[in-house]
Design an enzyme around this catalytic site. Sequence first.
Site, PDB file in Angstrom:
ATOM      1  N   ASP A  86      -3.958  13.121 -33.517  1.00 38.42           N
ATOM      2  CA  ASP A  86      -4.502  13.141 -32.417  1.00 38.42           C
ATOM      3  C   ASP A  86      -4.620  11.579 -31.974  1.00 38.42           C
ATOM      4  O   ASP A  86      -5.603  11.423 -32.532  1.00 38.42           O
ATOM      5  CB  ASP A  86      -5.340  13.948 -31.992  1.00 38.42           C
ATOM      6  CG  ASP A  86      -5.500  14.410 -30.089  1.00 38.42           C
ATOM      7  OD1 ASP A  86      -5.336  14.692 -29.608  1.00 38.42           O
ATOM      8  OD2 ASP A  86      -6.162  13.317 -29.648  1.00 38.42           O
ATOM      9  N   ILE A  87      -4.365  11.836 -30.617  1.00 39.05           N
ATOM     10  CA  ILE A  87      -4.435   9.999 -31.097  1.00 39.05           C
ATOM     11  C   ILE A  87      -6.654   9.749 -30.535  1.00 39.05           C
ATOM     12  O   ILE A  87      -7.538   8.036 -30.609  1.00 39.05           O
ATOM     13  CB  ILE A  87      -3.522   8.970 -29.749  1.00 39.05           C
ATOM     14  CG1 ILE A  87      -3.503   7.277 -29.871  1.00 39.05           C
ATOM     15  CG2 ILE A  87      -4.406   9.427 -28.309  1.00 39.05           C
ATOM     16  CD1 ILE A  87      -2.307   6.728 -29.089  1.00 39.05           C
TER      17      ILE A  87
ATOM     18  N   ASN B  13      -3.980  24.599 -25.687  1.00 34.97           N
ATOM     19  CA  ASN B  13      -4.457  24.535 -24.106  1.00 34.97           C
ATOM     20  C   ASN B  13      -3.235  24.813 -23.159  1.00 34.97           C
ATOM     21  O   ASN B  13      -2.757  24.430 -23.962  1.00 34.97           O
ATOM     22  CB  ASN B  13      -4.756  23.156 -23.827  1.00 34.97           C
ATOM     23  CG  ASN B  13      -6.151  22.460 -24.423  1.00 34.97           C
ATOM     24  OD1 ASN B  13      -7.116  23.718 -24.540  1.00 34.97           O
ATOM     25  ND2 ASN B  13      -6.747  21.294 -25.246  1.00 34.97           N
TER      26      ASN B  13
ATOM     27  N   GLU C 191      -3.440  18.786 -20.650  1.00 35.85           N
ATOM     28  CA  GLU C 191      -2.729  16.884 -20.063  1.00 35.85           C
ATOM     29  C   GLU C 191      -0.712  17.864 -19.931  1.00 35.85           C
ATOM     30  O   GLU C 191      -0.795  16.537 -19.481  1.00 35.85           O
ATOM     31  CB  GLU C 191      -3.735  16.636 -20.477  1.00 35.85           C
ATOM     32  CG  GLU C 191      -5.196  16.720 -20.523  1.00 35.85           C
ATOM     33  CD  GLU C 191      -6.063  15.670 -21.655  1.00 35.85           C
ATOM     34  OE1 GLU C 191      -5.502  15.212 -22.002  1.00 35.85           O
ATOM     35  OE2 GLU C 191      -7.505  15.384 -21.128  1.00 35.85           O
ATOM     36  N   VAL C 192      -0.643  17.550 -21.467  1.00 40.37           N
ATOM     37  CA  VAL C 192       0.292  16.959 -22.411  1.00 40.37           C
ATOM     38  C   VAL C 192       1.581  18.380 -21.444  1.00 40.37           C
ATOM     39  O   VAL C 192       1.395  19.261 -22.164  1.00 40.37           O
ATOM     40  CB  VAL C 192       0.727  16.122 -23.273  1.00 40.37           C
ATOM     41  CG1 VAL C 192       2.222  16.213 -23.480  1.00 40.37           C
ATOM     42  CG2 VAL C 192       0.228  14.944 -23.287  1.00 40.37           C
TER      43      VAL C 192
ATOM     44  N   HIS D 226       1.843  22.255 -27.287  1.00 35.32           N
ATOM     45  CA  HIS D 226       1.425  21.824 -28.819  1.00 35.32           C
ATOM     46  C   HIS D 226      -0.064  22.735 -29.781  1.00 35.32           C
ATOM     47  O   HIS D 226      -0.546  22.711 -28.095  1.00 35.32           O
ATOM     48  CB  HIS D 226       1.144  20.470 -28.495  1.00 35.32           C
ATOM     49  CG  HIS D 226      -0.409  20.454 -27.417  1.00 35.32           C
ATOM     50  ND1 HIS D 226       0.630  19.974 -26.295  1.00 35.32           N
ATOM     51  CD2 HIS D 226      -1.180  19.914 -27.485  1.00 35.32           C
ATOM     52  CE1 HIS D 226      -0.178  19.573 -25.161  1.00 35.32           C
ATOM     53  NE2 HIS D 226      -1.493  19.979 -26.249  1.00 35.32           N
TER      54      HIS D 226
ATOM     55  N   HIS E 258      -3.242  22.265 -31.288  1.00 29.26           N
ATOM     56  CA  HIS E 258      -4.358  21.261 -31.746  1.00 29.26           C
ATOM     57  C   HIS E 258      -4.775  21.988 -33.078  1.00 29.26           C
ATOM     58  O   HIS E 258      -5.235  23.592 -33.211  1.00 29.26           O
ATOM     59  CB  HIS E 258      -5.634  21.383 -31.071  1.00 29.26           C
ATOM     60  CG  HIS E 258      -5.598  20.315 -29.876  1.00 29.26           C
ATOM     61  ND1 HIS E 258      -5.580  19.288 -29.729  1.00 29.26           N
ATOM     62  CD2 HIS E 258      -5.142  21.092 -29.054  1.00 29.26           C
ATOM     63  CE1 HIS E 258      -5.596  18.246 -28.085  1.00 29.26           C
ATOM     64  NE2 HIS E 258      -4.849  19.655 -27.487  1.00 29.26           N
TER      65      HIS E 258
HETATM   66  P1  AMP Z   1      -4.261  18.746 -24.413  1.00 33.80           P
HETATM   67  O1  AMP Z   1      -5.272  18.952 -23.416  1.00 33.80           O
HETATM   68  O2  AMP Z   1      -4.279  20.710 -24.866  1.00 33.80           O
HETATM   69  O3  AMP Z   1      -2.644  18.857 -23.482  1.00 33.80           O
HETATM   70  O4  AMP Z   1      -4.223  17.859 -25.586  1.00 33.80           O
HETATM   71  C1  AMP Z   1      -3.420  16.175 -25.472  1.00 33.80           C
HETATM   72  C2  AMP Z   1      -3.832  15.753 -26.471  1.00 33.80           C
HETATM   73  O5  AMP Z   1      -2.973  14.476 -26.771  1.00 33.80           O
HETATM   74  C3  AMP Z   1      -5.027  15.340 -25.978  1.00 33.80           C
HETATM   75  O6  AMP Z   1      -6.092  15.160 -26.991  1.00 33.80           O
HETATM   76  C4  AMP Z   1      -4.478  13.304 -26.265  1.00 33.80           C
HETATM   77  O7  AMP Z   1      -5.813  12.424 -27.355  1.00 33.80           O
HETATM   78  C5  AMP Z   1      -3.282  13.284 -27.292  1.00 33.80           C
HETATM   79  N1  AMP Z   1      -2.707  12.127 -26.995  1.00 33.80           N
HETATM   80  C6  AMP Z   1      -2.413  11.974 -26.077  1.00 33.80           C
HETATM   81  N2  AMP Z   1      -1.080  10.724 -26.010  1.00 33.80           N
HETATM   82  C7  AMP Z   1      -1.305  10.544 -27.606  1.00 33.80           C
HETATM   83  C8  AMP Z   1      -0.539  10.145 -28.086  1.00 33.80           C
HETATM   84  N3  AMP Z   1       0.581   9.640 -27.675  1.00 33.80           N
HETATM   85  N4  AMP Z   1      -0.737  10.222 -29.812  1.00 33.80           N
HETATM   86  C9  AMP Z   1      -1.358  11.259 -30.027  1.00 33.80           C
HETATM   87  N5  AMP Z   1      -2.573  12.057 -29.272  1.00 33.80           N
HETATM   88  C10 AMP Z   1      -1.998  12.001 -28.235  1.00 33.80           C
END
Ligand code: AMP
Length: 121
Positions: A33-34, A91, A99-100, A104, A106
Amino acid sequence: MAYDDQNIFAKILRGEIPCNKVFENDHVLAFHDIHPQAPTHILVIPKGAYTDVADFGENASPDEVSGFWSAVSQIADENDLKGDGFRVIANTGLNGGQEVPHFHAHILGGKALGPMLSKAA
Ligand code: AMP
């Protein structure tokens, strides 16, 4: 919700954006994770286009589902998380704070992670 193929994880899967890869096989890609929220914070994503864990559970093939969860277990093992334990979070949607919009998991570990949720209800 329709799958948006412009989401950041779809771009990572297509190689349009780099990632710090920790694991890859036919079914999944995993990377750090970034913005890590624990000493170890790895994201595991299926290679198929699924918006969230519900979409994945309903529409992925048995091979994809088993490949995904086997990979989660293998990644935890390879990153020395099994002895002291770890947490897996998916999530989902608005209330889940996703968010994405590409499914995925974690994987978090490397220290005692405390309560599962904040006490504020
Ligand atoms: P979520 O809130 O479960 O959708 O988590 C999305 C996660 O993706 C967050 O913890 C971000 O820090 C992570 N994230 C977003 N962009 C990147 C990226 N380019 N590389 C790695 N992790 C990312």
